[in-house]
Design a protein around this motif. Sequence first.
Motif, PDB file in Angstrom:
ATOM      1  N   MET A 117     -18.136  -1.788  16.159  1.00 13.34           N
ATOM      2  CA  MET A 117     -17.274  -2.049  14.623  1.00 13.34           C
ATOM      3  C   MET A 117     -18.722  -1.922  13.527  1.00 13.34           C
ATOM      4  O   MET A 117     -19.634  -2.811  13.664  1.00 13.34           O
ATOM      5  CB  MET A 117     -16.945  -3.220  14.698  1.00 13.34           C
ATOM      6  N   ILE A 118     -18.634  -1.158  12.645  1.00 16.47           N
ATOM      7  CA  ILE A 118     -19.615  -1.080  11.454  1.00 16.47           C
ATOM      8  C   ILE A 118     -18.866  -1.978  10.406  1.00 16.47           C
ATOM      9  O   ILE A 118     -17.888  -1.876   9.812  1.00 16.47           O
ATOM     10  CB  ILE A 118     -19.527   0.280  10.969  1.00 16.47           C
ATOM     11  N   ARG A 119     -19.760  -3.031   9.763  1.00 12.80           N
ATOM     12  CA  ARG A 119     -19.459  -4.046   9.033  1.00 12.80           C
ATOM     13  C   ARG A 119     -19.612  -3.268   7.501  1.00 12.80           C
ATOM     14  O   ARG A 119     -20.286  -2.290   7.605  1.00 12.80           O
ATOM     15  CB  ARG A 119     -20.163  -5.315   9.014  1.00 12.80           C
ATOM     16  N   ARG A 120     -18.947  -3.921   6.803  1.00 13.51           N
ATOM     17  CA  ARG A 120     -18.959  -3.278   5.231  1.00 13.51           C
ATOM     18  C   ARG A 120     -20.363  -3.471   4.649  1.00 13.51           C
ATOM     19  O   ARG A 120     -20.893  -2.632   3.974  1.00 13.51           O
ATOM     20  CB  ARG A 120     -17.937  -4.065   4.347  1.00 13.51           C
ATOM     21  N   ARG A 121     -21.028  -4.403   4.969  1.00 11.20           N
ATOM     22  CA  ARG A 121     -22.243  -4.801   4.520  1.00 11.20           C
ATOM     23  C   ARG A 121     -23.459  -3.884   4.951  1.00 11.20           C
ATOM     24  O   ARG A 121     -24.428  -3.645   4.328  1.00 11.20           O
ATOM     25  CB  ARG A 121     -22.669  -6.304   4.904  1.00 11.20           C
ATOM     26  N   ASP A 122     -23.288  -3.554   6.390  1.00 18.87           N
ATOM     27  CA  ASP A 122     -24.220  -2.646   6.925  1.00 18.87           C
ATOM     28  C   ASP A 122     -23.993  -1.270   6.693  1.00 18.87           C
ATOM     29  O   ASP A 122     -25.117  -0.623   6.082  1.00 18.87           O
ATOM     30  CB  ASP A 122     -23.930  -2.424   8.581  1.00 18.87           C
ATOM     31  N   MET A 123     -22.838  -0.874   6.155  1.00 15.72           N
ATOM     32  CA  MET A 123     -22.565   0.650   5.479  1.00 15.72           C
ATOM     33  C   MET A 123     -23.129   0.512   3.949  1.00 15.72           C
ATOM     34  O   MET A 123     -23.631   1.423   3.748  1.00 15.72           O
ATOM     35  CB  MET A 123     -20.985   0.637   5.390  1.00 15.72           C
ATOM     36  N   LEU A 124     -22.907  -0.594   3.329  1.00 12.23           N
ATOM     37  CA  LEU A 124     -23.655  -0.668   1.975  1.00 12.23           C
ATOM     38  C   LEU A 124     -25.149  -0.589   1.839  1.00 12.23           C
ATOM     39  O   LEU A 124     -25.846   0.081   1.171  1.00 12.23           O
ATOM     40  CB  LEU A 124     -23.193  -1.825   1.003  1.00 12.23           C
TER      41      LEU A 124
END
Length: 67
Positions: A6-13
Amino acid sequence: MNEQRMIRRRDMLRGITTAGVAATAIAAPLRPTVAHAESPINKRRAMYEPNSAEVQTFYRVNRYPTK
């Protein structure tokens, strides 16, 4: 057994921000500089011709009306 990461939103940002900073750092030295404003002779020189047709038209059109 089929696990998805799962890719977290914080990692994507964080990834998008890092890519943007890297692209800016690479492109900054490639940008050409304006040479005509750096010369001391060109700083004193007028950047327009005061008797050109465009300047004369500007002042003719934007003149105050006579009373």
